[in-house]
Design an enzyme around this catalytic site. Structure first.
Site, PDB file in Angstrom:
ATOM      1  N   LYS A 154      -7.175  29.845   4.113  1.00 15.66           N
ATOM      2  CA  LYS A 154      -7.708  31.094   3.575  1.00 15.66           C
ATOM      3  C   LYS A 154      -7.664  32.189   4.648  1.00 15.66           C
ATOM      4  CE  LYS A 154     -11.067  31.070   0.690  1.00 15.66           C
ATOM      5  NZ  LYS A 154     -12.351  30.688   0.152  1.00 15.66           N
ATOM      6  N   ARG A 182     -17.431  32.072   3.755  1.00 18.77           N
ATOM      7  CA  ARG A 182     -16.626  31.152   2.948  1.00 18.77           C
ATOM      8  C   ARG A 182     -15.922  30.109   3.811  1.00 18.77           C
ATOM      9  NH1 ARG A 182     -14.768  34.095  -1.900  1.00 18.77           N
ATOM     10  NH2 ARG A 182     -15.908  36.041  -1.948  1.00 18.77           N
ATOM     11  N   GLY A 196     -13.348  24.171  -3.884  1.00 20.33           N
ATOM     12  CA  GLY A 196     -14.703  23.864  -4.339  1.00 20.33           C
ATOM     13  C   GLY A 196     -15.368  22.709  -3.613  1.00 20.33           C
ATOM     14  N   MET A 213     -16.185  22.556  -0.365  1.00 17.86           N
ATOM     15  CA  MET A 213     -17.139  22.941   0.682  1.00 17.86           C
ATOM     16  C   MET A 213     -17.924  24.149   0.204  1.00 17.86           C
ATOM     17  SD  MET A 213     -14.966  22.250   4.092  1.00 17.86           S
ATOM     18  CE  MET A 213     -13.528  23.077   3.533  1.00 17.86           C
ATOM     19  N   ARG A 235      -3.313  31.807  -1.962  1.00 16.91           N
ATOM     20  CA  ARG A 235      -2.940  30.494  -1.413  1.00 16.91           C
ATOM     21  C   ARG A 235      -1.902  29.892  -2.345  1.00 16.91           C
ATOM     22  NH1 ARG A 235      -8.728  27.619  -2.711  1.00 16.91           N
ATOM     23  NH2 ARG A 235      -8.649  27.868  -4.943  1.00 16.91           N
ATOM     24  N   HIS A 295     -13.181  24.778 -13.004  1.00 20.43           N
ATOM     25  CA  HIS A 295     -13.179  23.741 -11.973  1.00 20.43           C
ATOM     26  C   HIS A 295     -12.508  22.463 -12.472  1.00 20.43           C
ATOM     27  CE1 HIS A 295     -15.063  20.353  -9.836  1.00 20.43           C
ATOM     28  NE2 HIS A 295     -14.834  21.113  -8.782  1.00 20.43           N
ATOM     29  N   ARG A 307      20.419 -13.343  -7.056  1.00 21.34           N
ATOM     30  CA  ARG A 307      19.773 -14.304  -6.162  1.00 21.34           C
ATOM     31  C   ARG A 307      19.775 -15.689  -6.797  1.00 21.34           C
ATOM     32  NH1 ARG A 307      13.543 -13.699  -4.681  1.00 21.34           N
ATOM     33  NH2 ARG A 307      13.267 -14.489  -6.781  1.00 21.34           N
ATOM     34  N   SER A 336      19.097  -8.757   2.665  1.00 22.57           N
ATOM     35  CA  SER A 336      18.166  -8.002   1.814  1.00 22.57           C
ATOM     36  C   SER A 336      16.765  -8.446   2.216  1.00 22.57           C
ATOM     37  CB  SER A 336      18.429  -8.302   0.345  1.00 22.57           C
ATOM     38  OG  SER A 336      17.481  -7.619  -0.438  1.00 22.57           O
ATOM     39  N   ASP A 350       7.630 -11.735   0.691  1.00 26.45           N
ATOM     40  CA  ASP A 350       7.462 -12.965   1.466  1.00 26.45           C
ATOM     41  C   ASP A 350       7.397 -12.681   2.963  1.00 26.45           C
ATOM     42  OD1 ASP A 350       7.177 -15.331  -0.115  1.00 26.45           O
ATOM     43  OD2 ASP A 350       9.155 -14.897  -0.953  1.00 26.45           O
ATOM     44  N   CYS A 384      14.399  -5.552  -1.124  1.00 28.02           N
ATOM     45  CA  CYS A 384      14.155  -5.772  -2.549  1.00 28.02           C
ATOM     46  C   CYS A 384      12.718  -6.207  -2.817  1.00 28.02           C
ATOM     47  CB  CYS A 384      15.144  -6.782  -3.123  1.00 28.02           C
ATOM     48  SG  CYS A 384      15.006  -8.399  -2.360  1.00 28.02           S
ATOM     49  N   TYR A 416      20.376   0.759   1.538  1.00 32.07           N
ATOM     50  CA  TYR A 416      19.766   1.085   0.241  1.00 32.07           C
ATOM     51  C   TYR A 416      18.374   0.485   0.159  1.00 32.07           C
ATOM     52  CZ  TYR A 416      20.576  -3.749  -1.050  1.00 32.07           C
ATOM     53  OH  TYR A 416      20.531  -5.105  -1.069  1.00 32.07           O
TER      54      TYR A 416
HETATM   55  C1  PEP Z   1      10.328 -10.915  -1.700  1.00 31.09           C
HETATM   56  O1  PEP Z   1       9.832 -11.938  -1.220  1.00 31.09           O
HETATM   57  O2  PEP Z   1      10.123  -9.791  -1.238  1.00 31.09           O
HETATM   58  C2  PEP Z   1      11.173 -11.001  -2.907  1.00 31.09           C
HETATM   59  C3  PEP Z   1      11.782  -9.934  -3.381  1.00 31.09           C
HETATM   60  O3  PEP Z   1      11.230 -12.187  -3.523  1.00 31.09           O
HETATM   61  P1  PEP Z   1      10.098 -12.737  -4.519  1.00 31.09           P
HETATM   62  O4  PEP Z   1       9.108 -11.633  -4.720  1.00 31.09           O
HETATM   63  O5  PEP Z   1      10.813 -13.112  -5.763  1.00 31.09           O
HETATM   64  O6  PEP Z   1       9.563 -13.878  -3.754  1.00 31.09           O
HETATM   65 MG    MG Z   2      10.632 -13.858  -1.864  1.00 33.49          MG
END
Ligand code: PEP
Ligand code: MG
Length: 946
Positions: free
Chosen positions: A32, A101, A110, A112, A345, A468, A647, A800, A805, A868, A888
């Site tokens: 402000k 203020r 709002g 404070m 603002r 508000h 997998r 991956s 886990d 993943c 990725y």
């Molecule tokens: C993991 O372990 O991150 C995974 C993708 O395999 P899952 O969750 O199937 O064990």
């Molecule tokens: Mg796993």
């Protein structure tokens, strides 16, 4: 002496003190204060003011008293205001009144405290009456001061003031405040001062300087008030920023019909439509508008009432938006025809508006496409993809007469929940009883925010689009309907009525924040369609462009320099199709075992597990093969041209068998009843299941270990994958299978299994007489695999990270039980900053990932790396994946749009970081001791307003 106070014309001094970046300016004088200073420099009419810095607030928090020099500096600054206004603080002749203020670096609307009309005493009030000839206005202002001072500074409950006013009005037979005369207000001032004396044992101070000192202190203290702290937790605002305090000359919108006050957004903050949206009230003070207590008029109608002021206002707001290149949320007051700007603002907005405004502003050339991408948060994209009411279900509810009213559609989204009429109960029911809650109030106040945060939706019977409730709900993305006037709430009886309908506390309602409709009972929801959200699609295309560009990150030779791609975890062709329409560039994880659970397949799977010999097992697997082939065929077809990571079987076998307990119960019952038919089979099954029992199955016979114990299963799977890919290739589909071996701990496991599987792959291609690209790789889920990644990469063509886990194994926390048992406490106690199963633990798990990539790519520079685990859809974890060199991230199809945005933002951030580093080292080599200058962009933006 340290400088704690800056006056209205001192923006340059603030820039000098902070180094000049706008961010640092805001950090020192608050959002402000920065806005007021900047507007003043630009010649916008702002009432003279001074700002006490956040540093002073922090020092106050540390020492429990004003830092040395602060009060003297406030007094000196006050002198400068007096000079600029020609008024004098505490004088009866030309009294100067000020407001006090709060204003932190990040806006906390709002949350404070604020005290208005400071400087009014019996003496100055009498002077004001003489000066203005308007005793009604003066005593109305005076009673507001006593009330605000009482509640904010002295901590007296609101009701202590509301009650005597209510009683007084009843006695006089008044319904509205406008019926109160000057004498009435004078009487109320007296009554309020009695309230102060009776509750606190002190007199309301007649020394204006005391008022100012205590009000400054109260604003400092409000930084640590419950609602401010709750808000900071929710918004992840650090506690150590502190708030600035702005002491601003009072201007009055309640000086008659040629005065007024209002709030406005330069664009519609709900839809993003590029049209001013706001409201104003004639003859009123600011809080009358935001409190939603009086019915306001739309801003465009000000044109007829005060054409000159309106024209000036539109001109100034257009300039402000251009200058800040952001939607502005402004407050203004017109005092006897003269316009004053009290605040500007960046406007809070809904997710929908955020996307539209960003895309529109890029289209208008106000910002770049990259900036547009940076303007929308991943959470906002998430909100846009949240379910909404199913049209049919809503029509049916309407036809059944369940729509009980409509109000202002203040914050979009659908909410279904049980009604609670106060914030504490709403919070309690949500947190302790795990209920879905809709909070219903006549209107909300800052004290209600914790209830709103806990609620699925908010409904008020009063207030407008900038009340508000509306502002806060929009900010948090909570569906909200306000001003549903047909609804009457009886807070004592805990019931609301609308026409004939009655809803008691705890009963269900459905609230449509997009249309403003309110229904009794529950209404079914549907998934929103991304394709219909044209602006979001455009924004995400820009996000992909950013990630697709080279040099988005500095990296060793051969490593990716473009940003992250986003792939999806999908088990079925329909998921893959959705993932593709949501923009996924590949499948990062297909969990094949899910396919084994289909009802017609499970008995075959069980037969395969129970098989007494390899032959018997192969027979069962041969039955499964065509099913798997069909599954994979569908996936390749859906992802034509894009990589698909499949997998091999991962979970322990007992997961495919009936529950041991249930089976035992069945067997015992049969024995007791003397039933013999089928008993022997069941007993054999029970024995097998018991044989499969492991104390710790997640660390037992699963993943690659299972494949080594029973290679027939994965051999069948690889055959199915390659037969499907071959068939697809023959049909002209570009299939790119990547076979992923789970739970590797040592390269020896890969050495055992991978050549067998590669042989099958090659054999199938030979049989089918086709060739196509393929890869074999592994998941990194076990710390040992991460640490020995250089070895593992000798066989694995891709990694991956299975961070579900990997987090489990690194911390040694069971992913199935930790959240239930102790993780919540760990986070609450600050032992862990966040739940590591949601956001990657960079120091531990993240470090292992980095090590694995570094090591893996020393062996195989072109190693493809992804993630993943669930973290693949979490923005902060995505940023880490960008930093360490992933190719990725892969997440659930629904999170793909969020991940695309997060990936682009990670790229923008790391580019800015690299540029900053390069700039710093250039500056260092050229001018070793020179101070960094403010960035050119900041400078040119500034001049634009002047
Ligand atoms: C993991 O372990 O991150 C995974 C993708 O395999 P899952 O969750 O199937 O064990
Ligand atoms: Mg796993």
């Amino acid at each position: 002496m340290k400088k704690w106070v800056y006056v209205f014309n001192e923006i340059r001094a603030v820039e000098k003190a902070t180094g000049g970046s706008w961010d640092d300016v805001k950090a020192l004088v608050g959002g402000k204060g920065a806005g007021l200073l900047d507007m003043t420099r630009a010649g916008v009419p702002v009432p003279p003011f001074f700002t006490v810095t956040t540093a002073a607030c922090n020092e106050y928090q540390r020492m429990g008293k004003f830092p040395a020099g602060l009060w003297t500096q406030e007094l000196a600054a006050l002198k400068q205001i007096e000079k600029a206004t020609g008024k004098k603080f505490g004088s009866a002749d030309k009294p100067l009144l000020v407001s006090c203020r709060s204003g932190a670096k990040f806006s906390m609307p709002g949350m404070m405290d604020t005290v208005l009309n400071i400087g009014l005493t019996d003496e100055t009030a009498a002077g004001m009456v003489k000066l203005t000839g308007n005793p009604r206005f003066v005593y109305d202002s005076y009673r507001r001061l006593v009330e605000m001072f009482g509640t904010v500074v002295l901590g007296i409950a609101d009701e202590s003031f509301e009650e005597p006013l209510k009683v007084y009005k009843q006695k006089k037979g008044y319904k509205l405040d406008v019926e109160m005369t000057a004498d009435d207000w004078k009487e109320i001032v007296r009554a309020f001062r009695v309230v102060v004396r009776d509750t606190k044992g002190i007199d309301f101070p007649q020394d204006p300087y005391k008022q100012l000192e205590l009000a400054t202190e109260a604003v400092f203290k409000s930084w640590n008030g419950k609602r401010a702290v709750d808000y900071r937790r929710k918004e992840k605002i650090p506690d150590n920023l502190g708030t600035a305090v702005n002491i601003v000359t009072m201007v009055f919108g309640n000086m008659g019909e040629d005065s007024g006050t209002g709030v406005a957004f330069t664009r519609n903050p709900s839809t993003g439509e590029p049209k001013m949206m706001g409201e104003y009230l004639l003859n009123a003070q600011g809080e009358d508008v935001v409190a939603g207590i009086r019915n306001t008029d739309a801003i465009e109608n000000l044109k007829q009432k005060m054409p000159e002021a309106y024209k000036q206002f539109m001109g100034i707001t257009a300039r402000l938006e251009k200058h800040y290149r952001e939607i502005q949320d402004v407050e203004f007051t017109i005092e006897r025809g003269k316009l004053w700007m009290l605040q500007t603002r960046n406007g809070k907005r809904t997710a929908k508006a955020a996307v539209k405004i960003a895309v529109d502003m890029a289209g208008e050339g106000l910002i770049t496409k990259d900036e547009a991408v940076g303007r929308v948060s991943p959470e906002q994209v998430d909100a846009l993809l949240h379910p909404r009411f199913d049209d049919r279900a809503k029509d049916e509810a309407q036809a059944a007469g369940r729509m009980i009213g409509t109000g202002v559609n203040a914050s979009p989204g659908a909410a279904v929940g049980q009604v609670y009429f106060d914030a504490d109960t709403a919070e309690r029911m949500s947190k302790e009883q795990k209920q879905e809650v809709v909070m219903v109030r006549p209107f909300t106040k800052p004290d209600d925010v914790h209830g709103m945060i806990a609620a699925r939706g908010v409904l008020t019977s009063e207030g407008g689009a900038t009340s508000h409730a509306a502002v806060v709900a929009r900010q948090f993305g909570i569906p909200c309907v306000v001003g549903a006037a047909i609804i009457k709430i009886d807070l004592d009886k805990r019931v609301m009525t609308a026409g004939d309908a009655t809803v008691r506390e705890g009963e269900w309602i459905s609230v449509d924040g997009g249309t403003g409709q309110v229904f009794t009972g529950k209404i079914a929801m549907t998934e929103p369609s991304l394709e219909e959200q044209v602006e979001l699609m455009t924004l995400l295309t820009w996000a992909d462009e950013i990630c697709g560009r080279p040099n988005q990150r500095s990296a060793p030779k051969g490593w990716p320099t473009r940003g992250l791609q986003v792939w999806a975890n999908a088990d079925y062709p329909k998921d893959a199709r959705r993932a593709r329409t949501y923009g996924a560039k590949g499948i990062g994880l297909c969990r094949t075992e899910h396919m084994f659970f289909e009802p017609e397949r499970l008995p075959v799977v069980q037969r395969m597990i129970l098989a007494g010999s390899s032959d018997e097992r192969t027979r069962a697997l041969n039955e499964l093969l065509p099913h798997q082939r069909q599954d994979f065929d569908g996936l390749f077809e859906a992802m034509d041209g894009l990589p698909v990571i499949i997998r091999l079987i991962d979970p322990p076998l007992h997961e495919f068998m009936p529950s041991e307990e249930e089976l035992f119960e069945e067997v015992v019952t049969m024995r007791v009843k003397g039933e013999t038919s089928g008993l022997a089979e069941k007993e054999k099954l029970l024995e097998t299941i018991r044989g499969l029992h492991e104390s710790n199955p997640m660390m037992g016979l699963r993943g690659v270990r299972l494949s080594i114990a029973m290679p027939e299963i994965v051999e069948m799977q690889v055959r199915a994958i390659f037969e499907a890919a071959a068939d697809c290739t023959k049909r002209g589909i570009v299939a790119k299978p990547e076979v992923m071996i789970p739970l590797t701990g040592t390269v020896k496991e890969l050495e055992w299994i991978q050549p067998r599987l590669t042989r099958i792959a090659k054999a199938v291609m030979h049989e089918k007489a086709v060739e196509f690209p393929y890869k074999f790789g592994t998941m990194i889920e076990i710390p040992r695999a991460a640490v020995t990644a250089a070895e593992v990469a000798k066989l694995a063509e891709f990694f991956s990270f299975g961070t579900n886990d990997l987090t489990q194994m690194t911390f040694g926390y069971s992913r199935d039980d930790a959240e239930r048992n102790f993780l919540v406490t760990y986070v609450e106690q600050g032992i862990l900053p966040v739940n590591p199963f949601q956001t990657l633990d960079r120091e531990g798990v993240g470090r292992l990932m980095k090590m694995a990539i570094d090591e893996g790519r020393t062996t195989r520079p072109e190693l493809e790396v992804g993630i993943c685990g669930e973290h693949g859809g979490d923005p902060e974890s995505i940023e880490w994946c960008h930093v360490i060199g992933n190719d990725y991230v892969s997440c659930s199809p629904f999170r793909v749009p969020i991940a695309r945005l997060a990936a682009a933002q990670a790229a923008l951030k790391s580019r800015a970081h690299d540029a900053g580093k390069a700039g710093a080292s250039r500056a260092k080599s050229k001018r070793p001791k020179a101070r960094a200058r403010p960035k050119a962009t900041t400078r040119s933006r500034r001049t634009a307003l002047r």
